[in-house]
Design an enzyme around this catalytic site. Sequence first.
Site, PDB file in Angstrom:
ATOM      1  N   GLU A   1       0.871  -1.167   0.000  1.00 12.65           N
ATOM      2  CA  GLU A   1       0.000   0.000   0.000  1.00 12.65           C
ATOM      3  C   GLU A   1       0.915   1.226   0.000  1.00 12.65           C
ATOM      4  O   GLU A   1       1.797   1.328   0.855  1.00 12.65           O
ATOM      5  CB  GLU A   1      -0.882  -0.004   1.257  1.00 12.65           C
ATOM      6  CG  GLU A   1      -1.871   1.134   1.224  1.00 12.65           C
ATOM      7  CD  GLU A   1      -2.785   1.207   2.444  1.00 12.65           C
ATOM      8  OE1 GLU A   1      -2.729   0.296   3.291  1.00 12.65           O
ATOM      9  OE2 GLU A   1      -3.529   2.194   2.534  1.00 12.65           O
TER      10      GLU A   1
ATOM     11  N   ARG B   1       5.160 -12.641   9.804  1.00 13.95           N
ATOM     12  CA  ARG B   1       5.807 -11.337   9.614  1.00 13.95           C
ATOM     13  C   ARG B   1       7.204 -11.368  10.193  1.00 13.95           C
ATOM     14  O   ARG B   1       7.473 -12.085  11.158  1.00 13.95           O
ATOM     15  CB  ARG B   1       5.060 -10.267  10.409  1.00 13.95           C
ATOM     16  CG  ARG B   1       3.776  -9.816   9.861  1.00 13.95           C
ATOM     17  CD  ARG B   1       3.197  -8.772  10.813  1.00 13.95           C
ATOM     18  NE  ARG B   1       3.572  -7.436  10.389  1.00 13.95           N
ATOM     19  CZ  ARG B   1       2.938  -6.777   9.426  1.00 13.95           C
ATOM     20  NH1 ARG B   1       1.939  -7.313   8.790  1.00 13.95           N
ATOM     21  NH2 ARG B   1       3.314  -5.559   9.101  1.00 13.95           N
TER      22      ARG B   1
ATOM     23  N   LYS C   1       4.394   0.855   9.725  1.00 14.62           N
ATOM     24  CA  LYS C   1       4.514   2.070   8.918  1.00 14.62           C
ATOM     25  C   LYS C   1       3.892   3.263   9.632  1.00 14.62           C
ATOM     26  O   LYS C   1       4.372   4.381   9.510  1.00 14.62           O
ATOM     27  CB  LYS C   1       3.815   1.872   7.567  1.00 14.62           C
ATOM     28  CG  LYS C   1       4.663   1.088   6.586  1.00 14.62           C
ATOM     29  CD  LYS C   1       4.081   1.146   5.186  1.00 14.62           C
ATOM     30  CE  LYS C   1       2.910   0.203   5.066  1.00 14.62           C
ATOM     31  NZ  LYS C   1       2.473   0.031   3.665  1.00 14.62           N
TER      32      LYS C   1
END
Length: 561
Positions: A36, A261, A271
């Site tokens: 994204e 992850r 982020k």
Amino acid sequence: MNDSADTHRDFVRQIVEDDLRTGKWDGRVQTRFPPEPNGYLHIGHAKSICLNFGIAAQYGGKCNLRFDDTNPEKEDTEYVESIMEDVRWLGFDWDDRLYYASDYFEQLYQWAEQLIRNGHAYVCSLSLEEIRAGRGTPVIPGVASPYRDRSVEENLDLFRRMRAGEFGDGAHVLRARIDMAHPHMLLRDPIMYRIRHAEHHRTGSAWCIYPTYDYAHGQSDSIERITHSICTLEFENHRPLYDWYCQAIGIHHPQQIEFNRLNLTYTMMSKRRLLELVKGGYVTGWDDPRIPTLRGLRRRGYTPEAIRAFCAYVGVTKHNATMDMGVLENHIREDLNRRAERRMAVLDPVKVVITNYPEGQSEELPAVNNPEDAAAGSRLVPFSRELWIEREDFMEDPPKKFFRLSPGREVRLRWAYFITCTGIVKDADGRVTEIHCTYDPATKGGDAPDGRKVKATLHWVSAAHAVTAEVRLYDHLFRCEDPDEVADPALDWKSNLNPASLVIVQNARLEPSLGTAPVHSRFQFERLGYFCVDADSKPGHPVFNRTVTLKDTWAREQSKG
Ligand code: ATP
Ligand code: MG
């Protein structure tokens, strides 16, 4: 990139191999990396990039780069560009396969109308709070929306008017019509579209309704005929919904596979939090060498090779865990040990005067550039009467275990001579300002013809020839392994930022060849660590970043006699 080829066969590769064997996807392997564009890439993304591009390369498939740009408020072309640059820097190439979820908005909209026509979707006019409240709990079924049984005609009319911009934000949403009592909460009539009158960085004001992640992601995969849709574990519980949309619309149905992850001690990957550090001025920018963005790591001196080797090493599993930062550091050490040329630099200089070396004289001594790489050759290092050594390499009154320079003690100067301390000069405060030594001309190059040994080898720089530099010493971003561990509930993770994460040395003395080293070039400063030239360097004012210290054991090795 092919350094993933020797990766052991993890469970994702196992699935891909099984599918190739059974011909499930007609022998195709098609993956994608779907960031994204709402921030810069970090080393967690590198793991996903290496996995997706690595699997495609390994099995003769292809990997797309797709921007998952369905959220207009947080996204920006600045991020799009940085992401493309960083993926390339890491060593991967999407060729002509650059896609944007926003390019699929029309197709996604058409499929939404199809779902409405088939009774699988409806316009709901409850507020978001009401929808949330009506969803129930895992043990209590949800409550059907009063709008759940709107006619197809009314739904189509409202949905078209939503698209046309007739309603304000939040007036209606489009929901999938699945099952309000479904044991899986995410399938209790999830939201597909929201009204949001916002400029999108690519589609401008063409749209005022935007699809949710769940409605957009699987269908984007489907349009690109992805075979293996690889994502992180937190999407595991979204998989039934991913599957539901593909089945209800009746389109190509990729397999979603979830992996763990990457998390690292002493730092964080979110982020949102990285943005907070950047916007709040806690760090100097997205490329601050203390944060785990690819930009930051690059500026810190990390190589793409080291990052790829690290990602291959950590592998993929089904369990979330936190990796020790030391593991990442070992990978950059290993890489730089092989290829960084050695240089001498003194970070905390104290002067040595070689009293039996003629004044005004100097000579050039050959020094090996990299003992790990014969092809790196050697260079000449100037030697003269006055030198700099590290202040901590001298002690006037040493304890038993201290083998470096002290009164009466003989040590080796790397690539040069044996020297013996004969006296010291102190200032009014008792601080040593000069160390007087004699040298033995017969030990030129660093070995005594009579075979006598010394217990320490020191690095040094000729004072008359030295270049003065700024050196930035970095340490962990946080002072504890888990930044979320806060004792006082009034404090947040930022209270764990390490105030000593950056220490600036202003007057380091370097051997002259370092004065003109180009930005990004990397060196081992003997006995100190690996360093690279920072972009802030200016002619006459070199700036170096410490990438990583030497392993303690290596530092000890090197200072042995
Ligand atoms: P963040 O939580 O940092 O905002 P994200 O998952 O929202 O990350 P995306 O841009 O959606 O960020 O991520 C793109 C891809 O990278 C996704 O497939 C995601 O699963 C993967 N990814 C993100 N963070 C990590 C991580 N720490 N380890 C492995 N893969 C990651
Ligand atoms: Mg995301």
